[in-house]
Design a protein around this motif. Structure first.
Motif, PDB file in Angstrom:
ATOM      1  N   THR A  93      -1.813   7.701   0.125  1.00 30.67           N
ATOM      2  CA  THR A  93      -1.274   8.137  -1.171  1.00 30.67           C
ATOM      3  C   THR A  93      -0.173   9.167  -0.920  1.00 30.67           C
ATOM      4  OG1 THR A  93      -2.999   9.823  -1.270  1.00 30.67           O
ATOM      5  CG2 THR A  93      -3.401   7.821  -2.531  1.00 30.67           C
ATOM      6  N   ARG A  94       0.800   9.194  -1.781  1.00 27.20           N
ATOM      7  CA  ARG A  94       1.833  10.252  -1.820  1.00 27.20           C
ATOM      8  C   ARG A  94       2.112  10.499  -3.292  1.00 27.20           C
ATOM      9  NH1 ARG A  94       0.565  10.154   2.706  1.00 27.20           N
ATOM     10  NH2 ARG A  94       1.775   9.924   4.615  1.00 27.20           N
ATOM     11  N   ASP A  95       1.150  11.174  -3.961  1.00 26.52           N
ATOM     12  CA  ASP A  95       1.180  11.251  -5.420  1.00 26.52           C
ATOM     13  C   ASP A  95       2.262  12.193  -5.963  1.00 26.52           C
ATOM     14  OD1 ASP A  95      -1.011   9.621  -5.200  1.00 26.52           O
ATOM     15  OD2 ASP A  95      -2.476  11.098  -5.871  1.00 26.52           O
ATOM     16  N   GLU A 104      11.564   8.418  -0.385  1.00 26.96           N
ATOM     17  CA  GLU A 104      10.760   8.308   0.842  1.00 26.96           C
ATOM     18  C   GLU A 104       9.278   8.122   0.520  1.00 26.96           C
ATOM     19  OE1 GLU A 104      10.799  11.846   3.164  1.00 26.96           O
ATOM     20  OE2 GLU A 104       9.689  10.909   4.801  1.00 26.96           O
ATOM     21  N   ASN A 105       8.782   8.870  -0.475  1.00 22.91           N
ATOM     22  CA  ASN A 105       7.366   8.741  -0.831  1.00 22.91           C
ATOM     23  C   ASN A 105       7.064   7.410  -1.515  1.00 22.91           C
ATOM     24  OD1 ASN A 105       6.590  11.083   0.327  1.00 22.91           O
ATOM     25  ND2 ASN A 105       6.464  12.279  -1.562  1.00 22.91           N
ATOM     26  N   PHE A 106       8.042   6.872  -2.204  1.00 23.58           N
ATOM     27  CA  PHE A 106       7.840   5.524  -2.775  1.00 23.58           C
ATOM     28  C   PHE A 106       7.785   4.511  -1.638  1.00 23.58           C
ATOM     29  CE2 PHE A 106       9.031   1.459  -4.554  1.00 23.58           C
ATOM     30  CZ  PHE A 106       8.225   1.393  -5.677  1.00 23.58           C
ATOM     31  N   ASP A 107       8.788   4.583  -0.752  1.00 23.33           N
ATOM     32  CA  ASP A 107       8.894   3.581   0.320  1.00 23.33           C
ATOM     33  C   ASP A 107       7.706   3.622   1.277  1.00 23.33           C
ATOM     34  OD1 ASP A 107      11.255   2.660  -0.677  1.00 23.33           O
ATOM     35  OD2 ASP A 107      12.536   3.736   0.749  1.00 23.33           O
ATOM     36  N   SER A 108       7.235   4.835   1.629  1.00 26.36           N
ATOM     37  CA  SER A 108       6.168   4.903   2.643  1.00 26.36           C
ATOM     38  C   SER A 108       4.870   4.307   2.107  1.00 26.36           C
ATOM     39  CB  SER A 108       5.960   6.339   3.137  1.00 26.36           C
ATOM     40  OG  SER A 108       5.611   7.172   2.079  1.00 26.36           O
ATOM     41  N   VAL A 109       4.564   4.540   0.838  1.00 28.91           N
ATOM     42  CA  VAL A 109       3.326   3.985   0.266  1.00 28.91           C
ATOM     43  C   VAL A 109       3.413   2.460   0.159  1.00 28.91           C
ATOM     44  CG1 VAL A 109       1.900   3.910  -1.828  1.00 28.91           C
ATOM     45  CG2 VAL A 109       2.643   6.100  -0.894  1.00 28.91           C
ATOM     46  N   ASN A 153       4.032   4.855  -7.154  1.00 28.52           N
ATOM     47  CA  ASN A 153       4.146   4.184  -5.847  1.00 28.52           C
ATOM     48  C   ASN A 153       2.830   3.497  -5.469  1.00 28.52           C
ATOM     49  OD1 ASN A 153       2.835   6.659  -5.567  1.00 28.52           O
ATOM     50  ND2 ASN A 153       4.124   7.393  -3.882  1.00 28.52           N
ATOM     51  N   TYR A 154       1.737   4.246  -5.581  1.00 31.71           N
ATOM     52  CA  TYR A 154       0.421   3.742  -5.167  1.00 31.71           C
ATOM     53  C   TYR A 154      -0.027   2.593  -6.072  1.00 31.71           C
ATOM     54  CZ  TYR A 154      -4.568   4.065  -3.881  1.00 31.71           C
ATOM     55  OH  TYR A 154      -5.862   3.811  -3.461  1.00 31.71           O
TER      56      TYR A 154
END
Ligand code: NAP
Length: 246
Positions: A93-95, A104-109, A153-154
């Motif tokens: 998760t990268r909430d 970056e947090n969208f892409d990594s999840v 993202n999640y």
């Protein structure tokens, strides 16, 4: 290694993945424990699995890396002489609210949760097809069905897993490979341990069965979907959430 069938479980060094590895081991499957970085933890899980009388081995692999996944699946197939079950469990998760969410947090999840699931399916299914049998269970989430503020993202990654599951169920049905997803609600693991007491209480309030989920609750459902009793079930999303989503 032996004539037992083999299950790959990603993210199996802790939490839900470890419970799944142990439950499938109890059912007599050899287990390939796949994890990103913590090889010591994976070895601990491997030892616990082996204590149940089956073979097991740890593999260090970033599920988001297509080539690494290909090499890992080839190695597992060589080590165990086949792959019958694939459990796509690894997830992060990268909430944050959309207005604050970084690219970056969208892409990594998406890379770990959704592309990681694609990567393993892509490399494992040719091996399953040769034997004309296989079981794929991917861990989605209640938020992949309902959405959740702070988890664009999640929830997108988990909704994507449902799309992948249903499409693959149709594509591989003639090869006797079933694809199902499980949508947990709130499960007590290291992933949810970081939530505040206030957040946990808010979750508890909407769980009709009035207890938090345990990793074993999810593992039992995975075990069922991999069993002969579930041979006529494919393309389904099973909610295991104490009744949160009905
Ligand atoms: P967790 O305790 O954080 O465990 C996640 C596992 O995934 C770890 O073993 C981690 O290994 C592995 N992992 C993370 N990134 C990886 C990568 N790039 N490549 C390979 N492995 C990677 O989480 P959990 O609560 O058990 O969750 C398991 C699954 O259930 C996840 O897909 C999660 O989204 C889903 N889920 C959980 C809940 C819940 O309430 N807990 C609810 C709904 C759905 P490393 O430490 O080696 O990175």
């Amino acid at each position: 290694m032996s004539d037992r069938k083999t299950a790959i479980v990603t993210g199996a060094s802790r939490g839900i993945g470890k419970a799944i590895a142990l439950r499938l081991a109890k059912s007599g499957y050899n287990i390939a424990v796949v994890d990103a970085c913590d090889l010591d933890k994976s070895e601990e899980a491997v030892n616990e699995v082996k204590a149940l009388g089956v073979d097991a081995k740890a593999y260090q692999c970033n599920v988001a890396d297509f080539e690494q996944v290909g090499n890992t699946v080839t190695q597992i197939n060589e080590d165990f002489g086949g792959i019958y079950i694939l459990v796509n469990n690894a997830g992060i998760t990268r909430d944050g609210l959309l207005l604050k969410m970084t690219e970056e947090n969208f892409d990594s999840v998406i890379s770990v949760n959704l592309k990681g699931t694609f990567n393993f399916i892509k490399h494992a299914t040719p091996i399953m097809m040769k034997k004309r049998e296989g079981r794929v269970v991917s861990i989605s989430s209640i938020v992949g069905i309902e959405g959740n503020a702070g988890q664009v993202n999640y929830s997108a990654s988990k909704a994507g897993i449902i799309g992948v599951t249903k499409s693959c169920a149709r594509e591989f049905a003639s090869r006797n490979i079933t694809f199902n997803a499980i949508a947990p609600g709130f499960v007590e693991t290291p992933m949810t341990a970081v939530l505040t007491d206030k957040q946990k209480e808010a979750m508890f309030a909407v769980i009709p069965l009035k207890r938090y989920g345990q990793p074993e609750d999810i593992a039992n459902a995975v075990n069922f979907l991999c069993s002969d009793d579930a041979s006529y079930i494919t393309g389904q999303v099973l909610s295991v959430d104490g009744g949160m989503h009905m």
